[in-house]
Design a protein around this motif. Structure first.
Motif, mmCIF file in Angstrom:
data_model
loop_
_atom_site.group_PDB
_atom_site.id
_atom_site.type_symbol
_atom_site.label_atom_id
_atom_site.label_comp_id
_atom_site.label_asym_id
_atom_site.label_seq_id
_atom_site.Cartn_x
_atom_site.Cartn_y
_atom_site.Cartn_z
ATOM 1 N N ARG A 148 -20.071 -8.891 -64.875
ATOM 2 C CA ARG A 148 -20.477 -10.095 -64.168
ATOM 3 C C ARG A 148 -21.050 -11.131 -65.125
ATOM 4 O O ARG A 148 -21.724 -10.790 -66.103
ATOM 5 C CB ARG A 148 -21.533 -9.771 -63.111
ATOM 6 C CG ARG A 148 -21.108 -8.749 -62.083
ATOM 7 C CD ARG A 148 -19.919 -9.218 -61.287
ATOM 8 N NE ARG A 148 -20.120 -10.547 -60.706
ATOM 9 C CZ ARG A 148 -19.187 -11.223 -60.051
ATOM 10 N NH1 ARG A 148 -17.971 -10.721 -59.926
ATOM 11 N NH2 ARG A 148 -19.450 -12.401 -59.544
ATOM 12 N N LEU A 155 -26.126 -5.014 -55.920
ATOM 13 C CA LEU A 155 -26.070 -6.421 -55.542
ATOM 14 C C LEU A 155 -26.912 -6.663 -54.297
ATOM 15 O O LEU A 155 -26.814 -5.933 -53.305
ATOM 16 C CB LEU A 155 -24.626 -6.841 -55.272
ATOM 17 C CG LEU A 155 -24.425 -8.238 -54.660
ATOM 18 C CD1 LEU A 155 -24.888 -9.318 -55.615
ATOM 19 C CD2 LEU A 155 -22.963 -8.438 -54.266
ATOM 20 N N ASP A 164 -27.586 -9.637 -51.512
ATOM 21 C CA ASP A 164 -27.019 -10.891 -51.018
ATOM 22 C C ASP A 164 -27.648 -11.228 -49.671
ATOM 23 O O ASP A 164 -28.785 -10.833 -49.385
ATOM 24 C CB ASP A 164 -25.494 -10.809 -50.948
ATOM 25 C CG ASP A 164 -25.019 -9.576 -50.172
ATOM 26 O OD1 ASP A 164 -25.808 -9.031 -49.357
ATOM 27 O OD2 ASP A 164 -23.866 -9.150 -50.374
ATOM 28 N N SER A 179 -22.620 -14.846 -56.531
ATOM 29 C CA SER A 179 -22.577 -13.704 -55.609
ATOM 30 C C SER A 179 -23.921 -13.321 -55.025
ATOM 31 O O SER A 179 -23.983 -12.737 -53.949
ATOM 32 C CB SER A 179 -21.993 -12.476 -56.334
ATOM 33 O OG SER A 179 -20.711 -12.754 -56.841
ATOM 34 N N TYR A 192 -25.678 -16.937 -51.001
ATOM 35 C CA TYR A 192 -25.092 -16.206 -52.122
ATOM 36 C C TYR A 192 -25.269 -16.947 -53.445
ATOM 37 O O TYR A 192 -25.510 -16.334 -54.483
ATOM 38 C CB TYR A 192 -23.585 -15.980 -51.885
ATOM 39 C CG TYR A 192 -23.259 -15.056 -50.745
ATOM 40 C CD1 TYR A 192 -23.288 -13.673 -50.904
ATOM 41 C CD2 TYR A 192 -22.902 -15.563 -49.502
ATOM 42 C CE1 TYR A 192 -22.986 -12.827 -49.866
ATOM 43 C CE2 TYR A 192 -22.589 -14.724 -48.448
ATOM 44 C CZ TYR A 192 -22.632 -13.355 -48.632
ATOM 45 O OH TYR A 192 -22.328 -12.516 -47.598
ATOM 46 N N SER A 193 -25.109 -18.250 -53.410
ATOM 47 C CA SER A 193 -24.995 -19.021 -54.643
ATOM 48 C C SER A 193 -26.286 -19.727 -55.016
ATOM 49 O O SER A 193 -27.205 -19.880 -54.202
ATOM 50 C CB SER A 193 -23.877 -20.058 -54.507
ATOM 51 O OG SER A 193 -24.179 -20.971 -53.463
#
Length: 223
Positions: free
Chosen positions: A13, A52, A54, A33, A62-63
């Protein structure tokens, strides 16, 4: 000199912010993500675990998330304000102190503490300064920094107790904390009438000091 030792196995990533916590976990965001928690082996060349977080984990989006270390703890910045990680629940929750006393639920893209425990942060491309205070609400000053005419301001770096550097698309700007400052203070005024005078001597009223509210009632209130 820098020496390339190879890629970290298991890590593919991209990364836009990276911070290690007190337990040796590495937290990073990839700007797209969400936020990741990673554990490396003792040689730091392979990933042992990668998780992860989120929107399912409590983040509002997410961003455009980032992570900074502030007052010896990790601070998770989102487009909807600052979030905190709840270890027992393994989720993220809004950071009540930051959002109530400093930022509100809005985006902040840089946050640092200077040598006098004051707060410096960037919000919507503008520099903001929060002076250390014993009160719950921290007074925030922005007026002096309006003179900084740049389109892109990316980072704030305190050098010592008297000097701050701003990183911009035009290079570095140096700010001296104790230098006398001349600031045009806001002048409160109640505007009652605005007119335009033509060459013929006739005037045209473009504002008469009256506002309308949703109730369709006229009034003299102004912000």
């Amino acid at each position: 000199a820098w020496k390339y030792k190879g890629d970290i196995k298991g890590l593919t990533r991209p990364c836009n912010s990276l911070v290690e916590d007190d337990e040796g976990n590495i937290w990073f965001s990839d700007y797209v993500s969400g936020i990741y928690k990673m554990r490396l082996n003792t040689r730091h060349d392979s990933v042992l675990s990668l998780k992860l977080y989120d929107q399912k984990s409590g983040l509002p989006n997410y961003s455009r998330n980032s992570i900074v270390k502030f007052k010896n703890r990790l601070v998770y910045i989102t487009r909807m304000g600052v979030y905190a990680y709840h270890k027992k629940k393994d989720i993220f929750e809004p950071d009540q102190w930051f959002n109530r006393n400093l930022f509100g639920q809005t985006y902040v893209n840089s946050l640092v503490e200077d040598f006098q425990n004051n707060y410096w942060f960037l919000q919507f491309g503008k520099v903001k300064f929060g002076q250390s205070s014993n009160n719950r609400q921290i007074p925030v000053d922005t007026l002096i920094f309006n003179k900084l005419k740049v389109n892109v301001l990316t980072h704030i770096t305190p050098i010592d107790s008297q000097n701050i550097l701003f990183a911009t698309q035009k290079g570095l700007f140096h700010f001296l904390i104790n230098q006398p400052k001349t600031v045009e203070k806001k002048y409160p005024a109640f505007v009652r009438k605005v007119s335009v005078l033509s060459l013929s001597g006739r005037d045209s009223v473009i504002f008469a000091g009256t506002f309308m509210r949703d109730s369709d009632k006229a009034g003299l209130w102004q912000n």
